[in-house]
Design a protein around this motif. Structure first.
Motif, mmCIF file in Angstrom:
data_model
loop_
_atom_site.group_PDB
_atom_site.id
_atom_site.type_symbol
_atom_site.label_atom_id
_atom_site.label_comp_id
_atom_site.label_asym_id
_atom_site.label_seq_id
_atom_site.Cartn_x
_atom_site.Cartn_y
_atom_site.Cartn_z
ATOM 1 N N LEU A 1 0.823 -1.198 0.000
ATOM 2 C CA LEU A 1 0.000 0.000 0.000
ATOM 3 C C LEU A 1 0.862 1.256 0.000
ATOM 4 C CD1 LEU A 1 -2.725 1.432 0.218
ATOM 5 C CD2 LEU A 1 -2.652 1.061 2.707
ATOM 6 N N ARG A 2 1.910 1.231 0.785
ATOM 7 C CA ARG A 2 2.822 2.387 0.837
ATOM 8 C C ARG A 2 3.428 2.644 -0.552
ATOM 9 N NH1 ARG A 2 5.485 0.459 4.617
ATOM 10 N NH2 ARG A 2 4.325 1.374 6.370
ATOM 11 N N ALA A 3 3.806 1.576 -1.248
ATOM 12 C CA ALA A 3 4.409 1.717 -2.578
ATOM 13 C C ALA A 3 3.409 2.290 -3.573
ATOM 14 C CB ALA A 3 4.925 0.366 -3.061
ATOM 15 N N VAL A 4 2.159 1.861 -3.501
ATOM 16 C CA VAL A 4 1.120 2.369 -4.405
ATOM 17 C C VAL A 4 0.927 3.859 -4.204
ATOM 18 C CG1 VAL A 4 -1.373 2.326 -4.848
ATOM 19 C CG2 VAL A 4 -0.089 0.175 -4.718
ATOM 20 N N VAL B 1 -13.754 2.123 -4.857
ATOM 21 C CA VAL B 1 -12.838 2.022 -3.721
ATOM 22 C C VAL B 1 -13.325 2.958 -2.616
ATOM 23 C CG1 VAL B 1 -10.481 2.264 -2.886
ATOM 24 C CG2 VAL B 1 -10.899 1.475 -5.222
ATOM 25 N N ILE B 2 -13.659 2.384 -1.464
ATOM 26 C CA ILE B 2 -14.122 3.173 -0.332
ATOM 27 C C ILE B 2 -12.941 3.400 0.607
ATOM 28 C CG2 ILE B 2 -15.789 3.346 1.541
ATOM 29 C CD1 ILE B 2 -17.439 1.166 0.153
ATOM 30 N N ILE C 1 -5.580 -4.112 -2.836
ATOM 31 C CA ILE C 1 -4.585 -3.061 -3.053
ATOM 32 C C ILE C 1 -4.337 -2.881 -4.553
ATOM 33 C CG2 ILE C 1 -2.173 -2.412 -2.665
ATOM 34 C CD1 ILE C 1 -2.401 -3.816 0.064
ATOM 35 N N ALA C 2 -4.329 -3.973 -5.311
ATOM 36 C CA ALA C 2 -4.188 -3.869 -6.771
ATOM 37 C C ALA C 2 -5.375 -3.122 -7.376
ATOM 38 C CB ALA C 2 -4.054 -5.260 -7.375
ATOM 39 N N ALA D 1 -7.515 1.969 -9.673
ATOM 40 C CA ALA D 1 -8.432 3.110 -9.530
ATOM 41 C C ALA D 1 -7.662 4.428 -9.502
ATOM 42 C CB ALA D 1 -9.264 2.951 -8.267
ATOM 43 N N LEU D 2 -6.547 4.464 -8.783
ATOM 44 C CA LEU D 2 -5.728 5.676 -8.751
ATOM 45 C C LEU D 2 -5.169 5.987 -10.136
ATOM 46 C CD1 LEU D 2 -3.775 5.176 -5.403
ATOM 47 C CD2 LEU D 2 -5.326 7.070 -5.911
ATOM 48 N N ALA D 3 -4.729 4.969 -10.839
ATOM 49 C CA ALA D 3 -4.211 5.180 -12.195
ATOM 50 C C ALA D 3 -5.304 5.773 -13.078
ATOM 51 C CB ALA D 3 -3.710 3.863 -12.767
#
Length: 372
Positions: free
Chosen positions: A294-297, A334-335, A358-359, A364-366
């Motif tokens: 998660l930190r890496a993402v 993603v909540i 996490i993937a 979703a962030l991408a």
């Protein structure tokens, strides 16, 4: 037709400024409202695993007796906890989550005008429950994302009754190390009860993590130590936690505690979860891996979480657009938890879920940033 309501004079003045707690929407509701195929919830610091297998079996055995009221004194569980921690039965209390113990200790100790010292941002109940009793909350800002025990000590007055001291602070996930916790307890005046919240105790393998039961409560310090079965044990939906402290304090808490607030399935599941060290170690290791992922993402998107975080969640300041990012993630399934209610309107708290969750967050962030 609208039901006719009473006038405002019926309600206690202490409630006037309070806002009811607003839990995040459940994944099923978000999925239905937004027409999404898949939703992951990374908002509530829940463990990604369900109950232990032994706990599931215990729940199944208990259900046929659901027509009976639960053991109002949680006697078997309290006996087991007393034996586990080497304390007297009378020094334990079990309730519907450690959060309920917080509410009960406020009811048992606080009068209008009393003061409570708490770090902030931190767990909202440290503020809300005292305010319900018309007590004053003195909120001490964090220092570099960590609990500032020196500033908390400086804020204590003759009117202070309670001090809330989390060993892992929610929402930042940062550790309050042993020397600071014990130093606070050594110096805080005798008239102040320190509530040491150890909700994330089982996740942490840092040697600087104090054990408030062993190192404080059992050594005569004026402390109530809290633990929960909601996190690593996977029993958040059953609501069960406990406290360990001096017998007179526990007796006072029992005077205000509701007699049947912990269900039989919850008690039986907690009992069945106590002796599974291998499963605890497996979940702790899995959480370490999830926290790293998660930190890496987040770092890949230019966000630096506050740290080092030692629980099962990360706190990240995303700038002035935390609400818009929260909404964008929600619309992609993603909540997460916006931190406005914790006093940090530009931040999000994100739970370390399974690798698949996490993937999903990463994708979703991408998607969010490719369209921004």
């Amino acid at each position: 037709m609208t039901i006719a309501g009473p006038g405002p004079e019926l309600f206690r003045p202490a409630l006037e400024g309070l806002v009811p707690y607003e839990p995040g929407k459940p994944a099923e509701l978000v999925q239905r409202e937004l027409g999404l195929e898949h939703v992951v919830k990374l908002a509530s610091n829940e463990g990604p695993f369900g109950p232990f297998p032994e706990a599931i079996e215990a729940i199944e055995r208990a259900l046929p007796e659901a027509n009976r009221y639960p053991d109002g004194g949680a006697f078997r569980l309290r006996e087991a906890l007393a034996g586990r921690h080497g304390v007297a039965f009378e020094e334990t209390v079990v309730a519907a989550g450690a959060d309920a113990v917080i509410g009960y200790v406020c009811q048992a100790t606080l009068d209008p005008g009393d003061e409570v010292v708490t770090p902030w941002p931190s767990f909202p109940s440290y503020v809300l429950d005292p305010l319900k009793m018309a007590a004053s909350t003195v909120r001490i800002p964090l220092r570099d994302g960590r609990v500032d025990t020196e500033a908390m000590l400086a804020a204590v007055t003759e009117r202070t009754k309670l001090a809330f001291l989390p060993t892992v602070n929610n929402p930042t996930g940062t550790l309050t190390p042993r020397d600071e916790v014990l130093g606070f307890l050594d110096r805080v005046p005798e008239h102040v009860l320190t509530v040491a919240d150890e909700a994330y105790f089982e996740y942490v393998d840092d040697p600087e993590l104090p054990d408030a039961i062993e190192e404080a409560a059992k050594r005569g310090r004026h402390v109530l130590a809290l633990r929960t079965f909601s996190k690593i044990y996977g029993l958040a939906g059953l609501r069960i936690g406990y406290g360990v402290g001096p017998a007179p304090l526990i007796e006072a808490i029992h005077k205000v505690r509701r007699a049947f607030d912990v269900t039989t399935p919850a008690q039986e599941a907690a009992l069945a979860s106590l002796d599974a060290p291998a499963e605890l170690a497996r979940r702790r290791a899995a959480n370490r891996e999830s926290m790293t992922a998660l930190r890496a993402v987040l770092r890949a998107r230019g966000f630096e979480p506050i740290g080092p975080a030692v629980g099962n969640f990360l706190f990240v300041d995303v700038g002035t657009d935390a609400a818009s990012l929260d909404d964008a993630l929600l619309r992609r399934g993603v909540i997460v938890r916006p931190m406005g209610a914790f006093g940090a309107p530009t931040a999000l708290r994100i739970t370390a879920g399974t690798p698949e969750e996490i993937a999903f967050l990463e994708q979703a962030l991408a998607d969010v940033f490719s369209n921004s």
